[in-house]
Design an enzyme around this catalytic site. Structure first.
Site, mmCIF file in Angstrom:
data_model
loop_
_atom_site.group_PDB
_atom_site.id
_atom_site.type_symbol
_atom_site.label_atom_id
_atom_site.label_comp_id
_atom_site.label_asym_id
_atom_site.label_seq_id
_atom_site.Cartn_x
_atom_site.Cartn_y
_atom_site.Cartn_z
ATOM 1 C CG ASP A 106 72.054 19.736 60.132
ATOM 2 O OD1 ASP A 106 71.786 19.898 61.258
ATOM 3 O OD2 ASP A 106 71.706 19.949 58.950
ATOM 4 C CG ASP A 214 67.832 18.840 63.918
ATOM 5 O OD1 ASP A 214 67.568 19.465 62.788
ATOM 6 O OD2 ASP A 214 67.370 18.177 64.548
ATOM 7 C CD GLU A 275 65.405 23.348 63.092
ATOM 8 O OE1 GLU A 275 64.535 23.378 61.871
ATOM 9 O OE2 GLU A 275 65.893 22.486 63.471
ATOM 10 C CG HIS A 349 66.205 20.073 55.191
ATOM 11 N ND1 HIS A 349 67.017 21.186 55.627
ATOM 12 C CD2 HIS A 349 65.837 19.296 55.952
ATOM 13 C CE1 HIS A 349 66.862 20.817 57.086
ATOM 14 N NE2 HIS A 349 66.277 19.818 57.192
ATOM 15 C CG ASP A 350 62.948 20.843 57.716
ATOM 16 O OD1 ASP A 350 62.920 19.613 57.237
ATOM 17 O OD2 ASP A 350 63.745 21.234 58.656
HETATM 18 C C1 NOJ Z 1 64.573 19.735 61.958
HETATM 19 C C2 NOJ Z 1 65.307 19.171 60.864
HETATM 20 O O1 NOJ Z 1 65.544 20.414 59.909
HETATM 21 C C3 NOJ Z 1 64.336 18.205 60.304
HETATM 22 O O2 NOJ Z 1 64.638 17.742 58.822
HETATM 23 C C4 NOJ Z 1 64.319 17.124 61.084
HETATM 24 O O3 NOJ Z 1 63.197 16.252 60.691
HETATM 25 C C5 NOJ Z 1 63.928 17.638 62.540
HETATM 26 N N1 NOJ Z 1 64.628 18.812 62.984
HETATM 27 C C6 NOJ Z 1 64.251 16.620 63.489
HETATM 28 O O4 NOJ Z 1 65.818 16.436 63.693
#
Ligand code: NOJ
Length: 580
Positions: A106, A214, A275, A349-350
């Protein structure tokens, strides 16, 4: 620690790959402190090899104050002691490579932790050489510094409240699109970019095979000629505006990514995924068109926004309409057919767990998990499996606020309570959408704490682990696990899955998701009933495809096609049929 020769040397190898995400904090704990760690992950690599995945994406294990579970990094070059040591990480990388898999790190470089030495220096004085490495701005003219309304812009943070934090000592605000402990790096400054590239190169020297970047499409902000940032439109009530038009897919984003590609990524046979919240199909083509030299694929979010009230936030719940989902996924399949490449995901994970979100995590847990996996994995693109998804883990089903840990969830809940939203509504939204749904510990077996830890888990283990667990799934040939394994095998063995064209069927049907992939003379029919009721559909001219070889099926499978092309599928039944 170089890549073993057995791995595919073809530059486009990632097109036939399946990626598995490890969120280490919740994956496996080796030392009984209740928090997953690298040695725990090492101990489970054989499970991943048995599933057949090609790539492991490791969520952040770097040194971090853990304000956002490691997405707030204070040292990019070292492992947080919570997770182990650099030596453990090297062993993990070697273990992944020994099993013929690759590893993706990551890369969190839109922001650092406020405890990163770069920021500590930056905040130390206005004339520190690193001052300009972050976004420092004076208070709004005519306002009392530090008072409400004096913030340089009205932007709201992704984690609630303003994006500006007042620094009394130096008399300026700094920008944080996420928590106040995650200050945004200033990519306008070339020294920042060079420092990031140098760090990435050091990770490549350590043998990693790519990066998941990210929120990388937030790194370029729109700056006015006088150095100020514009105010955003205020939607609904309140005083906070929408800053995303000025920070998502910003003016220099493609220039920055192309520079990163030239200086770090090009010619190394890596896998890269950016992302990109708020990216449209046209944006995604620009990011992923190989001719432009940016990234291989993006994580986009349109399909994750279909179960919320239009124009609302993710917490404003609305039921998913299958026709919307199909229209959206079809648009992305068609939009990236000529140039660019899709990533395919339901979970990470989100996001809440897909079997609870779009499936049925009660009576139909197994067939609905299989049906959802089937329709996703046989699309064109690179599929991602999030830990536990491969055996149908469900949402947490927490019933009290005290059970949640996630900063985004807790900030939103506090703000909603202040606005007078009743607690039961807050709990309903959290139960549906909180990121903690994905973060409960992986359920390895029936033992106490599901075999995740011998200590007290940092987030409670789902009590359904006595039924839903990896050991049971691996032992049962009809399980969700073996269904995922077969889907992965189909991608590895059938070129039509990787390269075939995509043609949607039955776009107006609210129960059945069906499409045909074609390559040369091969046709792959994918058909699934994504509802809890039997579904009868007429495949018309495509009915003959039902007569091919069934390469994967889940559900009773008793219903065949009648002579006239009409087929009936049991609740959550899915079928994949190959015609050559
Ligand atoms: C995206 C990540 O997947 C998430 O978990 C994080 O809180 C935010 N970016 C900030 O880094």
């Amino acid at each position: 620690m170089n890549a073993p020769e057995t791995r595919d040397r073809n530059a486009d190898w990632w097109k036939s790959a399946v990626v598995y995400q490890i969120y280490p904090r919740s994956f496996a704990d080796s030392d009984g402190d209740g928090l997953g760690d690298l040695r725990g992950s090492i101990g489970r690599l054989d499970h991943l090899a048995a599933l057949g995945v090609d790539v492991i994406w490791l969520s952040p294990i770097y040194r971090s104050p853990q304000d956002d579970n490691g997405y707030d990094i204070s040292d990019y070059e070292d492992v947080d002691p919570l997770f182990g040591t650099l030596a453990d990480l090297e062993e993990l990388i070697a273990g992944v490579h020994e099993r013929g898999m690759r590893i993706v790190m990551d890369l969190v470089v839109n922001h650092t932790s406020d405890e990163h030495p770069w920021f500590v220096e930056s905040r130390s004085s206005r004339d520190n050489p690193k001052r300009d490495w972050y976004w420092w701005r004076p208070p709004r003219a005519g306002h009392e510094p530090g008072a409400l309304g004096a913030e340089p812009t009205n932007w709201g943070s992704f984690f609630s409240g303003t994006v500006w934090e007042w620094d009394e000592a130096t008399g300026e605000y700094f920008l944080h699109l996420f928590s106040r402990k995650q200050p945004d790096l200033n990519w306008e400054n070339p020294a920042v970019r060079q420092a990031v590239y140098a760090m990435m190169l050091r990770w490549l020297d350590r043998g990693v095979d790519g990066f998941r970047m990210d929120v990388i499409n937030l790194i370029s902000k729109q700056v006015d000629a006088d150095g100020s940032l514009p105010d955003g439109v205020v939607h609904g009530g309140g005083s906070l505006g929408d800053g995303t038009p000025f920070c998502m897919n910003g003016p220099r984003i493609h220039e920055f990514l192309q520079e990163m590609n030239r200086e770090v990524l090009a010619g190394r046979n890596l896998i890269t995924v950016a992302e990109t919240p708020g990216a449209s199909i046209a944006d995604a083509v620009r990011y992923t068109d190989a001719a432009r030299g940016e990234v291989n694929m993006v994580f986009q979010f349109e399909h994750m926004g279909l179960d919320q009230v239009p124009g609302g936030s993710k917490w404003d719940l609305a039921p998913l309409r299958l026709t919307d989902l199909k229209r959206n996924l079809t648009a992305w399949q068609e939009g990236l057919a000529e140039a660019g490449w899709n990533s395919l995901y339901w979970d990470n994970h989100d996001q809440p767990r897909v079997v609870s979100r779009f499936g049925d995590d009660g009576a139909h847990r197994v067939p609905s998990a299989k049906a959802l996996a089937t329709v996703l994995h046989l699309l064109r693109g690179t599929p991602y499996v999030y830990q536990g998804e491969e055996f149908g883990m469900t949402n947490a089903h927490f019933t009290s606020l005290a059970q949640y840990q996630d900063i985004e969830s807790l900030n939103w809940a506090r703000e909603a309570a202040e606005r007078g939203v009743p607690e039961e509504m807050i709990l309903r939204s959290l139960a549906a959408k909180s990121r903690d749904n994905a973060r409960t510990p992986v359920q390895w077996d029936v033992s106490a704490n599901a075999g995740f830890t011998t200590g007290t888990p940092w987030l409670s283990v789902n009590p359904n682990h006595t039924e839903v667990n990896a050991a049971a799934a691996v032992a049962d040939p009809d399980s969700v696990f073996h269904h995922y394994r077969r889907l992965i095998e189909l991608r590895h063995t059938l070129p039509v899955v990787v390269h075939g064209d995509y043609r949607p069927l039955l776009p107006a049907d609210e129960q059945v998701f069906a499409y045909v992939r074609s390559l040369g003379d091969e046709r792959l029919l994918v058909i699934a009933n994504l509802s809890g009721e039997p579904a009868t559909v007429d495949l018309g001219d495509d009915a003959a495809l039902l007569g091919g070889e069934v390469v994967l099926a889940a559900g009773p499978g008793a219903a065949g096609a009648a002579g006239d092309g009409v087929v009936t599928l049991a609740p959550w039944e899915s079928r994949v049929v190959l015609t050559r």
